[in-house]
Design an enzyme around this catalytic site. Sequence first.
Site, short mmCIF file in Angstrom:
data_model
loop_
_atom_site.label_atom_id
_atom_site.label_comp_id
_atom_site.label_asym_id
_atom_site.label_seq_id
_atom_site.Cartn_x
_atom_site.Cartn_y
_atom_site.Cartn_z
N CYS A 257 36.62 22.42 43.34
CA CYS A 257 35.92 23.18 44.39
C CYS A 257 34.61 22.52 44.82
O CYS A 257 34.04 22.88 45.85
CB CYS A 257 35.66 24.60 43.93
SG CYS A 257 37.19 25.49 43.62
N HIS B 29 30.15 27.63 48.39
CA HIS B 29 31.58 27.63 48.10
C HIS B 29 32.04 29.08 48.02
O HIS B 29 31.36 29.93 47.43
CB HIS B 29 31.85 26.90 46.78
CG HIS B 29 33.25 27.08 46.29
ND1 HIS B 29 34.35 26.89 47.11
CD2 HIS B 29 33.73 27.46 45.09
CE1 HIS B 29 35.44 27.13 46.42
NE2 HIS B 29 35.10 27.50 45.19
N ASN C 53 39.64 31.77 48.25
CA ASN C 53 39.04 30.52 47.76
C ASN C 53 39.93 29.35 48.19
O ASN C 53 41.04 29.21 47.68
CB ASN C 53 38.92 30.61 46.23
CG ASN C 53 38.29 29.38 45.62
OD1 ASN C 53 38.15 28.35 46.28
ND2 ASN C 53 37.95 29.46 44.34
N1 ACO Z 1 44.98 43.04 39.67
C1 ACO Z 1 44.80 44.03 38.80
N2 ACO Z 1 44.32 43.80 37.54
C2 ACO Z 1 44.03 42.54 37.21
C3 ACO Z 1 44.23 41.46 38.09
C4 ACO Z 1 44.72 41.76 39.38
N3 ACO Z 1 44.92 40.80 40.32
N4 ACO Z 1 43.86 40.32 37.48
C5 ACO Z 1 43.45 40.65 36.25
N5 ACO Z 1 43.57 42.00 36.08
C6 ACO Z 1 43.25 42.79 34.93
C7 ACO Z 1 43.28 41.99 33.64
O1 ACO Z 1 44.59 41.93 33.15
C8 ACO Z 1 42.37 42.80 32.76
O2 ACO Z 1 43.09 43.91 32.26
P1 ACO Z 1 42.86 44.43 30.77
O3 ACO Z 1 41.40 44.84 30.74
O4 ACO Z 1 43.82 45.55 30.67
O5 ACO Z 1 43.14 43.25 29.89
C9 ACO Z 1 41.32 43.33 33.71
O6 ACO Z 1 41.90 43.22 35.03
C10 ACO Z 1 40.03 42.53 33.68
O7 ACO Z 1 40.35 41.13 33.77
P2 ACO Z 1 39.24 40.05 33.81
O8 ACO Z 1 39.86 38.70 33.98
O9 ACO Z 1 38.35 40.26 32.64
O10 ACO Z 1 38.49 40.47 35.15
P3 ACO Z 1 37.09 40.00 35.69
O11 ACO Z 1 36.25 41.18 35.92
O12 ACO Z 1 36.52 38.86 34.91
O13 ACO Z 1 37.47 39.45 37.14
C11 ACO Z 1 37.83 37.33 38.24
C12 ACO Z 1 38.38 38.35 37.24
C13 ACO Z 1 37.79 37.99 39.60
C14 ACO Z 1 38.75 36.15 38.26
C15 ACO Z 1 36.42 36.91 37.83
O14 ACO Z 1 36.38 36.56 36.48
C16 ACO Z 1 35.91 35.74 38.63
O15 ACO Z 1 35.70 35.84 39.82
N6 ACO Z 1 35.65 34.60 37.97
C17 ACO Z 1 35.14 33.44 38.63
C18 ACO Z 1 36.24 32.66 39.23
C19 ACO Z 1 35.64 31.60 40.08
O16 ACO Z 1 34.59 31.76 40.66
N7 ACO Z 1 36.25 30.46 40.18
C20 ACO Z 1 35.55 29.47 41.00
C21 ACO Z 1 35.99 28.23 40.79
S1 ACO Z 1 37.67 28.09 41.25
C22 ACO Z 1 37.99 26.44 41.24
O17 ACO Z 1 37.15 25.65 40.99
C23 ACO Z 1 39.40 25.97 41.46
#
Ligand code: ACO
Length: 324
Positions: A116, A251, A281
């Site tokens: 990214c 980004h 993204n």
């Molecule tokens: N729909 C419903 N529930 C979901 C989904 C979904 N799409 N995805 C995950 N969940 C659930 C999980 O299973 C988990 O359930 P559980 O508590 O029963 O185990 C719960 O939601 C929480 O999951 P987390 O992964 O802990 O959720 P989080 O609040 O961390 O959000 C997210 C996830 C949005 C991916 C966040 O961590 C994030 O934005 N991270 C940064 C990602 C990023 O910025 N990447 C940038 C670089 S990308 C690149 O370089 C290619």
Amino acid sequence: MTPRSLIAGIGGYLPERVLDNDALAAAYNLDTTDDWIVERTGIRRRHLAAEGETASAMGAAAARAALDRAGLTPADVDLVIVATTTPDSAFPSTAVRVQGHLGITRGFGFDIAAACTGFVYGLGLADSLIRSGQARCALVIGSEIYSRILDWTDRGTCVLFGDGAGAVVLTATDDPAETRGILSTHLHSDGRHGEILKIEGGAGSTGGTGLLRMAGKEVFRHAVSKLAAVVDEALAANGLGHGDVRWLVPHQANLRIIEAMGRKLKLPPDRVVVTVDKHANTSAASIPLALAEADAAGKLQRGDLIVMEAIGGGLTWGAALARF
Ligand code: ACO
């Protein structure tokens, strides 16, 4: 006199097919909801490439739009850099394929794999090549088809990404009175964090699925602190402060990260360019696509100070400062 790199034109390309969160969940049979995706990420929809569409063709379309905006033609271009981690093939590089699409027969081109952060790396490299006299007119393109490297059974990642391409034309100026253009770029990487965001396997690998894997919480933890530090590094290197910033063009990974960066810079929300809601993204394409959208909306004015920042797989991260 060392030349400097002016932003002469910006263009974008988005595939025709658009899926909102509900349509995505239905199409891929995902156990998710629009509410979950919007609340955690700000993403409402994304564009997905058609069968047979390639990063080079999308990049060439964005490049054509950027050249048109600059009033230039492919014959003017002597450098093509494509930031992509979804290349058409390992070689010929996507950049050389873009040359082919556009009919460019001089100069040189190559790809950058910095996930990214690829577009920021690309700007840094193109600017260095212009400053050192090796190029006078550079296309810096981000083009990605993440829909091909997503695990469509992993709801934690597949809802986050979209496909698209963006391009910027940089031209050299020798005018000592010119204060616009790329002011500086600040690039970082740290391979100790490679496991938290990666493509599993690849062309030279003996195993792996070739699909994206991400520990979202871990990436999130690194994002705001590293991005804030690199933006401050960029401003300090130019003797500038938060108050000098006209536009933050981040980004587009997650609205929560983008808003946190806006607060760190004490910028009102209307000076932060946000496209993650519409594009999701698009990795290396997200910054040039956001620039293209802001430019098309008439937001970017001559002389505006623009801060670009990104973090991605590697980890890689960086920032670029430019005066439009
Ligand atoms: N729909 C419903 N529930 C979901 C989904 C979904 N799409 N995805 C995950 N969940 C659930 C999980 O299973 C988990 O359930 P559980 O508590 O029963 O185990 C719960 O939601 C929480 O999951 P987390 O992964 O802990 O959720 P989080 O609040 O961390 O959000 C997210 C996830 C949005 C991916 C966040 O961590 C994030 O934005 N991270 C940064 C990602 C990023 O910025 N990447 C940038 C670089 S990308 C690149 O370089 C290619």
